[in-house]
Design a protein around this motif. Structure first.
Motif, PDB file in Angstrom:
ATOM      1  N   LEU A  34     110.225-109.008   0.095  1.00 53.90           N
ATOM      2  CA  LEU A  34     108.686-109.165  -0.082  1.00 53.90           C
ATOM      3  C   LEU A  34     108.342-109.764  -1.452  1.00 53.90           C
ATOM      4  O   LEU A  34     107.528-110.685  -1.588  1.00 53.90           O
ATOM      5  CB  LEU A  34     107.947-107.611   0.021  1.00 53.90           C
ATOM      6  CG  LEU A  34     106.494-107.918   0.059  1.00 53.90           C
ATOM      7  CD1 LEU A  34     105.618-108.849   0.856  1.00 53.90           C
ATOM      8  CD2 LEU A  34     105.832-106.544  -0.033  1.00 53.90           C
TER       9      LEU A  34
ATOM     10  N   LEU B 225     106.541-107.623   7.612  1.00 60.16           N
ATOM     11  CA  LEU B 225     106.589-108.268   6.251  1.00 60.16           C
ATOM     12  C   LEU B 225     105.079-108.790   5.990  1.00 60.16           C
ATOM     13  O   LEU B 225     104.575-108.197   4.785  1.00 60.16           O
ATOM     14  CB  LEU B 225     107.276-109.780   6.568  1.00 60.16           C
ATOM     15  CG  LEU B 225     107.424-110.591   5.308  1.00 60.16           C
ATOM     16  CD1 LEU B 225     108.026-109.745   4.301  1.00 60.16           C
ATOM     17  CD2 LEU B 225     108.161-111.797   5.583  1.00 60.16           C
TER      18      LEU B 225
ATOM     19  N   ARG C  87     102.325-105.939   4.305  1.00 55.88           N
ATOM     20  CA  ARG C  87     102.750-105.400   3.151  1.00 55.88           C
ATOM     21  C   ARG C  87     102.629-106.247   1.995  1.00 55.88           C
ATOM     22  O   ARG C  87     102.978-105.933   0.793  1.00 55.88           O
ATOM     23  CB  ARG C  87     104.448-104.884   3.418  1.00 55.88           C
ATOM     24  CG  ARG C  87     104.822-103.804   4.067  1.00 55.88           C
ATOM     25  CD  ARG C  87     106.341-103.679   4.315  1.00 55.88           C
ATOM     26  NE  ARG C  87     106.762-102.617   4.982  1.00 55.88           N
ATOM     27  CZ  ARG C  87     106.765-102.376   6.010  1.00 55.88           C
ATOM     28  NH1 ARG C  87     105.959-103.224   6.976  1.00 55.88           N
ATOM     29  NH2 ARG C  87     107.081-101.304   6.687  1.00 55.88           N
ATOM     30  N   ALA C  88     102.026-107.615   2.378  1.00 60.26           N
ATOM     31  CA  ALA C  88     102.214-108.502   1.137  1.00 60.26           C
ATOM     32  C   ALA C  88     100.615-108.409   0.214  1.00 60.26           C
ATOM     33  O   ALA C  88      99.522-107.822   1.072  1.00 60.26           O
ATOM     34  CB  ALA C  88     102.196-109.878   1.879  1.00 60.26           C
TER      35      ALA C  88
END
Length: 124
Positions: A4, A32, A35-36
């Motif tokens: 990340l 992915l 979670r950014a």
């Protein structure tokens, strides 16, 4: 998939442009994109995109963010509801399903959000 900390929103844009399958979008969003730190901003950009894969990723991402308990602000809520209403009438079934799922997840956030989602669904 990708660390990340080495993944930014510009790279996410490239990945979405190269996606060919709904399953790619689902897995990438879940593992992915959700979670950014830029997830919410990109999701709202993508749901307004004329490109189906961007739109799909945007709705999938918003559903994930709503599942995490992230509530949209009033302006974002209005934008989401307008875009979702349009997507639900789309001929693109994966996008329509993703918009529907995002609406359901929004409704789980509380009574105000539930009423807003119900209003969109009732208008169909």
């Amino acid at each position: 998939l990708m660390p990340l900390e080495a993944f930014d929103s510009e790279l996410a844009e490239v990945w979405v442009q190269q996606m060919q399958f709904v399953e790619e979008a689902e897995c990438t969003v879940m593992h992915l994109f959700a979670r950014a730190p830029w997830a919410s901003d990109k999701a709202f950009q993508w749901i307004a995109s004329p490109h189906a894969m961007h739109e799909l990723c945007g709705y999938l991402l918003l559903a994930r963010l709503f599942m995490q308990g992230r509530e949209p602000g009033l302006r974002d809520l209005d934008e989401f509801l307008d875009q979702a209403a349009t997507a639900l009438r789309s001929d693109n079934l994966p996008v329509a399903r993703a918009a529907y799922k995002a609406l359901l997840k929004l409704a789980d956030l509380g009574p105000v959000q539930e009423a807003a989602a119900d209003k969109v669904l009732a208008a169909l």
